[in-house]
Structure formats: structure tokens, C-alpha cells
Design a protein around this motif. Structure first.
Motif, mmCIF file in Angstrom:
data_model
loop_
_atom_site.group_PDB
_atom_site.id
_atom_site.type_symbol
_atom_site.label_atom_id
_atom_site.label_comp_id
_atom_site.label_asym_id
_atom_site.label_seq_id
_atom_site.Cartn_x
_atom_site.Cartn_y
_atom_site.Cartn_z
ATOM 1 N N CYS A 91 -67.176 65.465 21.721
ATOM 2 C CA CYS A 91 -66.406 66.712 21.354
ATOM 3 C C CYS A 91 -66.197 67.411 22.581
ATOM 4 N N GLU A 93 -65.352 70.380 23.081
ATOM 5 C CA GLU A 93 -65.619 71.903 23.092
ATOM 6 C C GLU A 93 -67.099 72.258 23.250
ATOM 7 N N CYS A 94 -67.873 71.317 22.460
ATOM 8 C CA CYS A 94 -69.209 71.736 22.261
ATOM 9 C C CYS A 94 -70.043 70.518 22.920
ATOM 10 N N CYS A 131 -64.544 68.383 17.524
ATOM 11 C CA CYS A 131 -65.301 67.810 16.319
ATOM 12 C C CYS A 131 -64.958 69.001 15.065
ATOM 13 N N CYS A 134 -66.135 72.612 15.555
ATOM 14 C CA CYS A 134 -65.402 73.249 16.331
ATOM 15 C C CYS A 134 -63.854 73.745 15.944
HETATM 16 ZN ZN LIG Z 1 -67.750 70.643 18.991
#
Ligand SMILES: [Zn+2]
Ligand SMILES: [Zn+2]
Ligand SMILES: [Zn+2]
Length: 139
Positions: A91, A93-94, A131, A134
Motif C-alpha cells: 500500500c 498510503e500506509c 489498500c 486506506c
Molecule cells: Zn493502506
């Protein structure tokens, strides 16, 4: 995530013992989340020498107990393997990493080997994206 017992039997099947330092390092890795750097293991296991950490990571990687995942910035991290041939979803983002397997994908590689005449020994595929958690947060 692989249990200590399954890691112990994977080592034993190749003639290695789960020594006290190896057990300590596996327990540290289990506490480090879904991926980690070698230095994270070194820091989290101050009682185990740096050389032992790197040697153990190499051994566990050779035995398929630990796998490498290339993050979206190109750095290679380690991860306790789920067992069996698989690929990673990362992912952006995270930073979460998860595994997937695909028979279609492996069939495609057989096809590439046939068409090119290569004996394919290894391949790597990481998939980058956002993901479900997110995506839900983004609304
Ligand atoms: Zn994520
Ligand atoms: Zn993996
Ligand atoms: Zn594959």
C-alpha cells in the motif's frame, strides 16, 4: 504469519536447529509488523550481534521462512513469509504489505519460458496500490 513451531520444523527439515539466538530473532521479527529492515532487527535484538542477525536473515531467506519485499521507494525490506510461492501487495498510503498468489500469473511465466527458450529460475512481482483500509478512509 508463520508460527515458531512451523519455522522450527522448516529449519529442521533442512538440518538446522532453532538455536536460542535464532528463536530470539524470529520472535523479534514477529513483533516488528508486516515488514522490517535488517537494522530494525539489529536494534530490537541488542543481545544478538549484528553479524548473527545478517547471517540468520540470509539463512531464513534461503529456506523461504523470510522473504524480501521491494517497497514503492525501491528499498528492500524483509518479511516473515506466509509459506509457498507468493507475491506482495504494497500500500502506497500506509505501507501495509500483504501476500497474494495467482495460478494464472505462474502460467503466464511458463508461457514466457516456452516462447523465449529461457529456463526461468526466479521472478519477482510486487503490486503497488492503495489498500482497502486506506480506500475506505479516503471515502
Ligand atoms: Zn493502506
Ligand atoms: Zn513474501
Ligand atoms: Zn510468481
Amino acid at each position: 504469519m508463520a508460527s515458531i513451531d512451523s519455522i522450527e520444523s522448516a529449519l529442521a527439515s533442512e538440518g538446522f536447529r532453532l538455536t536460542a539466538p535464532r528463536r530470539a530473532l524470529v520472535e523479534v521479527m514477529q513483533g516488528l509488523g508486516d515488514h522490517f529492515m535488517a537494522d530494525d532487527v539489529v536494534e530490537a535484538a541488542p543481545a544478538v550481534g549484528r553479524a548473527t542477525v545478517f547471517r540468520t536473515l540470509r539463512l531464513l531467506q534461503d529456506l523461504g521462512i523470510v522473504c524480501q519485499v521491494v517497497l514503492d521507494d525501491g528499498t528492500a525490506a524483509y518479511r516473515l513469509a506466509s509459506g509457498g510461492h507468493h507475491h506482495h501487495l504494497v500500500c502506497s498510503e500506509c505501507g501495509a504489505v500483504s501476500d497474494f498468489a495467482s495460478g494464472d500469473l505462474e502460467g503466464l511465466l511458463d508461457d514466457i519460458a516456452r516462447r523465449t527458450g529461457y529456463r526461468v529460475d526466479a521472478h519477482r512481482l510486487e503490486v503497488y496500490g492503495v489498500c482497502p483500509d486506506c480506500r475506505a478512509r479516503e471515502g
